[in-house]
Design a protein around this motif. Structure first.
Motif, short mmCIF file in Angstrom:
data_model
loop_
_atom_site.label_atom_id
_atom_site.label_comp_id
_atom_site.label_asym_id
_atom_site.label_seq_id
_atom_site.Cartn_x
_atom_site.Cartn_y
_atom_site.Cartn_z
N GLN A 1 5.98 9.26 3.18
CA GLN A 1 5.09 9.30 2.01
C GLN A 1 3.73 9.74 2.49
O GLN A 1 2.98 8.94 3.01
CB GLN A 1 4.98 7.91 1.38
CG GLN A 1 6.26 7.40 0.78
CD GLN A 1 6.63 8.12 -0.51
OE1 GLN A 1 5.79 8.77 -1.13
NE2 GLN A 1 7.88 8.02 -0.89
N SER A 2 3.42 11.02 2.32
CA SER A 2 2.16 11.48 2.88
C SER A 2 0.95 10.98 2.10
O SER A 2 -0.13 10.87 2.63
CB SER A 2 2.14 13.00 2.98
OG SER A 2 2.56 13.58 1.78
N ILE A 3 1.14 10.64 0.80
CA ILE A 3 -0.03 10.19 0.03
C ILE A 3 0.18 8.80 -0.57
O ILE A 3 -0.56 8.38 -1.45
CB ILE A 3 -0.39 11.20 -1.08
CG1 ILE A 3 0.86 11.70 -1.78
CG2 ILE A 3 -1.22 12.35 -0.53
CD1 ILE A 3 0.61 12.61 -2.95
N GLY A 4 1.16 8.05 -0.06
CA GLY A 4 1.31 6.66 -0.49
C GLY A 4 1.97 6.53 -1.85
O GLY A 4 1.82 7.37 -2.72
N GLY A 5 2.75 5.45 -2.01
CA GLY A 5 3.37 5.16 -3.30
C GLY A 5 4.72 5.81 -3.46
O GLY A 5 5.01 6.84 -2.87
N GLY A 6 5.56 5.16 -4.23
CA GLY A 6 6.83 5.74 -4.61
C GLY A 6 8.02 5.37 -3.75
O GLY A 6 9.14 5.53 -4.17
N ALA A 7 7.79 4.83 -2.58
CA ALA A 7 8.92 4.45 -1.73
C ALA A 7 9.66 3.28 -2.35
O ALA A 7 9.05 2.40 -2.92
CB ALA A 7 8.43 4.09 -0.34
N ASP A 8 10.95 3.30 -2.25
CA ASP A 8 11.70 2.19 -2.84
C ASP A 8 12.79 1.66 -1.94
O ASP A 8 13.62 0.90 -2.37
CB ASP A 8 12.27 2.59 -4.19
CG ASP A 8 13.33 3.66 -4.10
OD1 ASP A 8 13.91 4.02 -5.13
OD2 ASP A 8 13.57 4.15 -2.98
N ALA A 9 12.83 2.09 -0.70
CA ALA A 9 13.90 1.58 0.15
C ALA A 9 13.37 1.33 1.55
O ALA A 9 12.34 1.84 1.92
CB ALA A 9 15.05 2.54 0.21
N SER B 1 0.82 -1.21 0.00
CA SER B 1 0.00 0.00 0.00
C SER B 1 0.86 1.27 0.00
O SER B 1 0.39 2.33 -0.38
CB SER B 1 -0.94 0.02 1.21
OG SER B 1 -0.26 0.45 2.38
N VAL B 2 2.12 1.15 0.44
CA VAL B 2 2.99 2.33 0.40
C VAL B 2 4.02 2.21 -0.72
O VAL B 2 5.05 2.89 -0.71
CB VAL B 2 3.68 2.59 1.77
CG1 VAL B 2 2.67 3.06 2.81
CG2 VAL B 2 4.44 1.38 2.28
N GLY B 3 3.74 1.32 -1.69
CA GLY B 3 4.55 1.28 -2.89
C GLY B 3 5.76 0.37 -2.83
O GLY B 3 6.59 0.39 -3.74
N PHE C 1 3.76 3.61 9.37
CA PHE C 1 3.83 2.77 8.15
C PHE C 1 4.10 3.59 6.91
O PHE C 1 4.43 3.04 5.86
CB PHE C 1 2.57 1.89 8.00
CG PHE C 1 1.33 2.61 7.53
CD1 PHE C 1 0.47 3.19 8.44
CD2 PHE C 1 1.04 2.70 6.18
CE1 PHE C 1 -0.67 3.86 8.01
CE2 PHE C 1 -0.11 3.35 5.73
CZ PHE C 1 -0.96 3.94 6.65
N ARG C 2 3.99 4.92 7.01
CA ARG C 2 4.31 5.78 5.87
C ARG C 2 5.78 6.23 5.89
O ARG C 2 6.19 7.04 5.07
CB ARG C 2 3.40 7.00 5.86
CG ARG C 2 1.96 6.66 5.64
CD ARG C 2 1.13 7.89 5.34
NE ARG C 2 -0.27 7.57 5.24
CZ ARG C 2 -0.82 6.97 4.17
NH1 ARG C 2 -0.09 6.67 3.12
NH2 ARG C 2 -2.10 6.69 4.15
N ILE C 3 6.51 5.74 6.88
CA ILE C 3 7.92 6.13 7.00
C ILE C 3 8.82 5.03 6.46
O ILE C 3 8.67 3.85 6.79
CB ILE C 3 8.28 6.36 8.50
CG1 ILE C 3 7.52 7.56 9.07
CG2 ILE C 3 9.78 6.50 8.68
CD1 ILE C 3 8.05 8.91 8.66
N VAL C 4 9.74 5.42 5.61
CA VAL C 4 10.80 4.52 5.16
C VAL C 4 12.13 5.16 5.54
O VAL C 4 12.27 6.38 5.51
CB VAL C 4 10.69 4.27 3.63
CG1 VAL C 4 11.89 3.49 3.14
CG2 VAL C 4 9.41 3.52 3.30
#
Lengths: 129, 137
Positions: free
Chosen positions: B129-137, A41-43, B66-69
């Motif tokens: 990621q405040s709106i989800g998507g794009g994280a890669d690490a 869900s977070v990509g 969960f939005r933190i990478v």
């Protein structure tokens, strides 16, 4: 240790069960390390190892190479995720080279890979000789 | 929602003092497949303190974990952590940038012992990621 020395590559297996144990021990219960649905869900491509888990493996390699020498600095970027499948394991490989030996400090450049892909950016450690 | 720029430079309250026990150091070492036979804790052990400080910071700012990478982590040690230490971490927001819908948060956490002596300082880059998507690490 002398500048240019290549250290013996260390390999470590990582499973989902390891991530559960690490979450418990470290207090990092981010569900992206446990739950496929949240991770996607977070990509993310799937459940990934804690960056700090991978960094801990790098630190283990440093401790092995230096016989537990005192660490002065340790750092890396987390550039690529270590995706851990629900069954089986992935292998994280830690290589190292002695960059410099100066004033009682040994600087090590590491290379940390998973399936041939570098997963940490510029991982390095400085230990007391 | 992006994170408020006015946070830069702000320090959060020190985390409650936490005693380092041999059992916990062993659990931490074994969780990464290592062994612990006494003496200094593994080099990444102070993340336990820094993570506590980060969690308090995220809670205070109502940011979902969960939005933190994790983007980057560095440790600079004054001395190793030993069982019996009573440690606390104080987090400061050092930098904040917005890139492509993500907040890039630079933090430093100073880990001190019960006497207030500096044990280590660790800096972390957190990607939110405040709106989800794009994280890669």
């Amino acid at each position: 240790m002398n500048p240019g020395d290549v250290l013996e590559t260390q390999t470590y297996a990582v499973t989902r069960a390891d991530l559960v144990r690490y979450a418990e021990a470290s207090g990092d219960h981010n569900p992206i390390h446990q739950d496929e649905t949240v991770a996607r869900s977070v990509g993310l491509p799937g459940v990934i190892a804690h960056g700090m888990f991978t960094m801990a493996l790098a630190a283990r390699a440093v401790a092995t190479w230096t016989d537990g020498a005192r660490v002065v600095e340790l750092g890396c970027k987390f550039t690529h995720p270590v995706v851990v499948p629900v069954d089986g394991e992935v292998t994280v490989t830690v290589g190292g080279t002695v960059k410099s030996v100066e004033a009682g400090l040994v600087a090590l450049a590491l290379e940390v890979t998973c399936d041939g892909q570098k997963v940490l950016g510029m991982p390095k450690a400085v230990v007391r000789a | 929602m992006p994170i408020d720029q006015s946070l830069v430079g702000r320090s959060f309250p020190p985390t409650p003092p936490r005693e380092v026990t041999e059992d916990h150091v062993r659990a931490f070492a074994e969780a990464t497949g290592g062994r612990y036979d006494g003496g200094p804790a593994p080099a990444t052990y102070p993340i336990v303190l820094a993570f506590g400080a980060m969690n308090a910071f995220l809670e205070a700012e109502q940011v979902d974990l969960f939005r933190i990478v994790h983007g980057e982590q560095k440790f600079s040690y004054n001395r190793p952590v030993l069982p019996g230490d009573v440690l606390s971490a104080t987090l400061t927001v050092a930098t904040l940038r917005q890139i492509g819908g993500a907040d890039i948060i630079g933090t430093t956490s100073e880990v001190t012992d019960v006497m207030g002596a500096h044990v280590c300082i660790t800096s972390a880059t957190l990607v939110h990621q405040s709106i989800g998507g794009g994280a890669d690490a």
